[in-house]
Motif scaffolding. Structure first.
Motif, PDB file in Angstrom:
ATOM      1  N   LEU A  24      41.998  35.157 -16.215  1.00  0.00           N
ATOM      2  CA  LEU A  24      41.178  34.643 -15.108  1.00  0.00           C
ATOM      3  C   LEU A  24      39.794  35.279 -15.086  1.00  0.00           C
ATOM      4  O   LEU A  24      38.784  34.597 -14.858  1.00  0.00           O
ATOM      5  CB  LEU A  24      41.888  34.905 -13.772  1.00  0.00           C
ATOM      6  N   ILE A  25      39.748  36.589 -15.345  1.00  0.00           N
ATOM      7  CA  ILE A  25      38.468  37.301 -15.357  1.00  0.00           C
ATOM      8  C   ILE A  25      37.564  36.770 -16.474  1.00  0.00           C
ATOM      9  O   ILE A  25      36.377  36.517 -16.273  1.00  0.00           O
ATOM     10  CB  ILE A  25      38.707  38.818 -15.534  1.00  0.00           C
ATOM     11  N   LEU A  26      38.150  36.591 -17.662  1.00  0.00           N
ATOM     12  CA  LEU A  26      37.376  36.077 -18.799  1.00  0.00           C
ATOM     13  C   LEU A  26      36.897  34.648 -18.548  1.00  0.00           C
ATOM     14  O   LEU A  26      35.783  34.280 -18.915  1.00  0.00           O
ATOM     15  CB  LEU A  26      38.221  36.133 -20.079  1.00  0.00           C
ATOM     16  N   LYS A  27      37.766  33.842 -17.922  1.00  0.00           N
ATOM     17  CA  LYS A  27      37.402  32.454 -17.614  1.00  0.00           C
ATOM     18  C   LYS A  27      36.211  32.405 -16.658  1.00  0.00           C
ATOM     19  O   LYS A  27      35.267  31.618 -16.840  1.00  0.00           O
ATOM     20  CB  LYS A  27      38.611  31.741 -17.009  1.00  0.00           C
ATOM     21  N   LYS A  28      36.259  33.251 -15.615  1.00  0.00           N
ATOM     22  CA  LYS A  28      35.173  33.274 -14.639  1.00  0.00           C
ATOM     23  C   LYS A  28      33.875  33.802 -15.255  1.00  0.00           C
ATOM     24  O   LYS A  28      32.775  33.352 -14.908  1.00  0.00           O
ATOM     25  CB  LYS A  28      35.570  34.145 -13.443  1.00  0.00           C
ATOM     26  N   LYS A  29      34.010  34.748 -16.175  1.00  0.00           N
ATOM     27  CA  LYS A  29      32.824  35.374 -16.765  1.00  0.00           C
ATOM     28  C   LYS A  29      32.120  34.456 -17.760  1.00  0.00           C
ATOM     29  O   LYS A  29      30.898  34.305 -17.733  1.00  0.00           O
ATOM     30  CB  LYS A  29      33.215  36.686 -17.457  1.00  0.00           C
TER      31      LYS A  29
END
Length: 230
Positions: A24-29
């Motif tokens: 999720l963090i990578l997707k948002k970034k």
């Protein structure tokens, strides 16, 4: 310390949730389709199991508790459909035709691929439920004599690819109708595709939720018929 963690009943669930959070963090970034949270979490979990030489059975002692939530989570997808029930009534014939044709196309594509690549019967029926939710697909594969573990892997790969490529396909094919987008994702990429449909909008999410259930039932019947074709 690692032995204590591996023997914990919650190890599998913990590592799965952490891996998904990383996704999720990578997707948002990066905001790129390739950074699909489910895909990233799968890669992370496999990496951890390989690096620390952890058996799948040890991991699944805790991981199975997340799997238990799959069926009720799928049932909860009826909520957005209920909220858009007026659209379903208004476009009932088109919706029914869309789901039926999508399901038939999925089964025919597997039959064609099986003949093209020389699959045996067991490999063929293993692939037939590729586009329906895992909860239904596992039962279909087992009933037809397929390899259930491979069926699960194929279902997940299908869903992840559908989630990642949906917007690109819609852009190329110039598909702009929300109902069509939702039906396409739900019929071809089950619950993972529905997650993408919900990102696209409430109508897409509702239609995708409907498509999961109806396409699943049609595939149960259709797979039984198609299994006799090879």
């Amino acid at each position: 310390m690692m032995e204590f963690i591996k023997n914990s009943a919650f190890f599998g669930a913990m590592i799965s949730l952490i891996a998904y959070e990383i996704g999720l963090i990578l997707k948002k970034k990066f905001k790129m389709a390739i950074f699909n949270p489910l895909l990233i979490s799968i890669i992370c979990v496999i990496g951890v199991l390989l690096i620390f030489h952890i058996d799948y059975d040890d991991y699944n002692e805790g991981g199975k508790y997340i799997s238990y939530l799959l069926t009720p989570a799928t049932v909860c997808l009826a909520v957005p459909l209920y909220e858009q029930i007026h659209l379903l009534k208004k476009n009932l014939k088109a919706v029914a035709a869309g789901i039926f044709s999508g399901t038939l196309a999925g089964l025919c594509s597997i039959l064609l691929m099986a003949k093209l690549f020389g699959f045996d019967h067991q490999e063929y029926v293993t692939m037939l439920p590729k586009s329906i939710t895992t909860a239904i697909g596992m039962g279909v594969s087992e009933e037809l004599g397929g390899i259930v573990t491979i069926t699960v892997a194929v279902i997940i790969i299908t869903g992840v690819l559908g989630n990642m490529l949906a917007e690109v396909v819609y852009r190329i094919a110039k598909i702009e109708e929300p109902i069509a987008k939702g039906l396409g994702l739900g019929t071809s990429a089950h619950a993972i595709g529905t997650a993408k449909a919900m990102e696209l909008g409430p109508v897409e999410g509702a239609m995708s939720s409907l498509a999961i259930a109806v396409a699943g039932l049609l595939t149960v019947v259709g797979a039984s018929v198609f299994s006799g074709m090879m």
